[in-house]
Design an enzyme around this catalytic site. Sequence first.
Site, PDB file in Angstrom:
ATOM      1  N   GLY A   1      -5.662 -33.680 -40.126  1.00  0.00           N
ATOM      2  CA  GLY A   1      -4.363 -33.156 -40.399  1.00  0.00           C
ATOM      3  C   GLY A   1      -3.322 -34.146 -40.489  1.00  0.00           C
ATOM      4  O   GLY A   1      -3.551 -34.948 -39.575  1.00  0.00           O
TER       5      GLY A   1
ATOM      6  N   GLN B   1     -10.266 -41.189 -25.433  1.00  0.00           N
ATOM      7  CA  GLN B   1      -8.891 -41.205 -26.315  1.00  0.00           C
ATOM      8  C   GLN B   1      -7.697 -40.698 -25.291  1.00  0.00           C
ATOM      9  O   GLN B   1      -6.560 -40.559 -25.645  1.00  0.00           O
ATOM     10  CB  GLN B   1      -8.916 -40.537 -27.314  1.00  0.00           C
ATOM     11  CG  GLN B   1      -9.174 -38.965 -27.529  1.00  0.00           C
ATOM     12  CD  GLN B   1      -9.289 -38.404 -28.761  1.00  0.00           C
ATOM     13  OE1 GLN B   1     -10.450 -38.569 -29.428  1.00  0.00           O
ATOM     14  NE2 GLN B   1      -8.424 -37.623 -29.087  1.00  0.00           N
TER      15      GLN B   1
ATOM     16  N   GLU C   1      -5.159 -22.461 -36.494  1.00  0.00           N
ATOM     17  CA  GLU C   1      -5.208 -22.238 -38.016  1.00  0.00           C
ATOM     18  C   GLU C   1      -5.191 -23.713 -38.516  1.00  0.00           C
ATOM     19  O   GLU C   1      -5.378 -23.788 -39.600  1.00  0.00           O
ATOM     20  CB  GLU C   1      -3.950 -21.395 -38.210  1.00  0.00           C
ATOM     21  CG  GLU C   1      -4.342 -19.877 -38.394  1.00  0.00           C
ATOM     22  CD  GLU C   1      -5.254 -19.644 -39.418  1.00  0.00           C
ATOM     23  OE1 GLU C   1      -5.465 -20.152 -40.240  1.00  0.00           O
ATOM     24  OE2 GLU C   1      -6.274 -18.757 -38.949  1.00  0.00           O
TER      25      GLU C   1
ATOM     26  N   HIS D   1      -6.596 -26.294 -37.331  1.00  0.00           N
ATOM     27  CA  HIS D   1      -8.136 -26.634 -37.582  1.00  0.00           C
ATOM     28  C   HIS D   1      -8.963 -25.921 -38.731  1.00  0.00           C
ATOM     29  O   HIS D   1      -9.443 -26.596 -39.460  1.00  0.00           O
ATOM     30  CB  HIS D   1      -8.845 -26.550 -36.335  1.00  0.00           C
ATOM     31  CG  HIS D   1      -8.337 -27.137 -34.985  1.00  0.00           C
ATOM     32  ND1 HIS D   1      -7.789 -26.481 -34.128  1.00  0.00           N
ATOM     33  CD2 HIS D   1      -8.451 -28.598 -34.431  1.00  0.00           C
ATOM     34  CE1 HIS D   1      -7.427 -27.325 -33.237  1.00  0.00           C
ATOM     35  NE2 HIS D   1      -7.804 -28.392 -33.587  1.00  0.00           N
TER      36      HIS D   1
HETATM   37  P1  AMP Z   1      -7.849 -32.076 -32.501  1.00  0.00           P
HETATM   38  O1  AMP Z   1      -8.789 -30.933 -31.980  1.00  0.00           O
HETATM   39  O2  AMP Z   1      -6.655 -32.150 -31.791  1.00  0.00           O
HETATM   40  O3  AMP Z   1      -8.498 -33.275 -32.249  1.00  0.00           O
HETATM   41  O4  AMP Z   1      -7.477 -31.810 -34.096  1.00  0.00           O
HETATM   42  C1  AMP Z   1      -8.500 -32.010 -34.972  1.00  0.00           C
HETATM   43  C2  AMP Z   1      -7.968 -31.872 -36.268  1.00  0.00           C
HETATM   44  O5  AMP Z   1      -6.888 -30.959 -36.524  1.00  0.00           O
HETATM   45  C3  AMP Z   1      -7.190 -33.513 -36.569  1.00  0.00           C
HETATM   46  O6  AMP Z   1      -7.332 -33.993 -37.722  1.00  0.00           O
HETATM   47  C4  AMP Z   1      -5.755 -32.868 -36.332  1.00  0.00           C
HETATM   48  O7  AMP Z   1      -4.783 -33.499 -36.964  1.00  0.00           O
HETATM   49  C5  AMP Z   1      -6.002 -31.377 -37.093  1.00  0.00           C
HETATM   50  N1  AMP Z   1      -4.909 -30.784 -36.781  1.00  0.00           N
HETATM   51  C6  AMP Z   1      -4.234 -30.210 -35.231  1.00  0.00           C
HETATM   52  N2  AMP Z   1      -3.097 -29.533 -35.485  1.00  0.00           N
HETATM   53  C7  AMP Z   1      -2.916 -29.200 -37.081  1.00  0.00           C
HETATM   54  C8  AMP Z   1      -1.772 -28.445 -37.673  1.00  0.00           C
HETATM   55  N3  AMP Z   1      -0.946 -28.053 -36.993  1.00  0.00           N
HETATM   56  N4  AMP Z   1      -1.826 -28.520 -38.953  1.00  0.00           N
HETATM   57  C9  AMP Z   1      -2.710 -29.391 -39.345  1.00  0.00           C
HETATM   58  N5  AMP Z   1      -3.958 -30.054 -38.827  1.00  0.00           N
HETATM   59  C10 AMP Z   1      -3.825 -29.826 -37.698  1.00  0.00           C
END
Ligand code: AMP
Length: 287
Positions: A144, A58, A32, A34
């Site tokens: 996020g 990364q 949720e 994402h």
């Molecule tokens: P990731 O797939 O972990 O690289 O995350 C992709 C994007 O989703 C990044 O901008 C994260 O900051 C955002 N994101 C991950 N978890 C959350 C969350 N719990 N609430 C809001 N955004 C999130």
Amino acid sequence: MRVVSSLKDLNLERENLPKPIGLVPTMGFLHEGHLSLVRESVKQCASTVVSIFINPTQFGPKEDLAKYPRDLKRDLSLLENAGADVVWCPEEAIMYPPGFQTWINVEEVTNKLEGAMRPGHFRGVATIVGKLFNAVLPQKAYFGQKDAQQVVVIRRMVKDLNFQVEIIVCPIVRETDGLALSSRNIYLSTEERKAALVLSKALKTAGAAYNNGDHDAENLRRIMLKVFNTEPLAKVQYISCADPDTLDELIHVDSCALLSVAVYIGSTRLIDNLSLPCSDDRVEKAA
Ligand code: AMP
């Protein structure tokens, strides 16, 4: 919704997409958090492109790249429902062609917190996000607040390198009990899942102390540590009360601050944060 992998196919799709285009970069295994970014982009933009790429550069050598969770089929169905127009899943050879040697290195703001604990992490993040911006040419890009330092780094990069994209930051999405959603939560056992609540609890406790007038940064860090010390499964990596722009540790919170923590619960490393708003605003709810 179209799913593409080559740059050529992405370009063909991109040409036909109504502008403005919103880009949501992800590493897949969507939740949720994402999807909240995707929905915001769908609301604000004429077209939404979501990238799914587990970016190897990364991850540190001892991190979880090999076992990072994946489920493309499920991701695509979630994205279709959320209203994405194009999903770009590039092959690794597109993002890192043989002989690759060009990096984006944001300096000072990457030296602390996550950057200090995960050397090279933000070089990988900035480079891949720069490449995604170059390929998709979005008018807006969605990130996020969950990854607060990432937002600071990307904003810096956008300013310094004149990327013509507006960065939109969306609030942290949490489970009803306060745990911030993360693809890595799937690693937690039932017992660890309970213990992981200590992150939001520590932030919430410090946020309440701040609201009650305690603006001494060391006190706020100490309050968080005290909460972590009640949880035997938690191993704290850092506890920070920093300036939200420079990420320098504060002595006293005169204006805004970012409380952030990185904690091992068993062998799973979790991060979370809470923004202490400027002056009279109330602290956002941690849970
Ligand atoms: P990731 O797939 O972990 O690289 O995350 C992709 C994007 O989703 C990044 O901008 C994260 O900051 C955002 N994101 C991950 N978890 C959350 C969350 N719990 N609430 C809001 N955004 C999130």
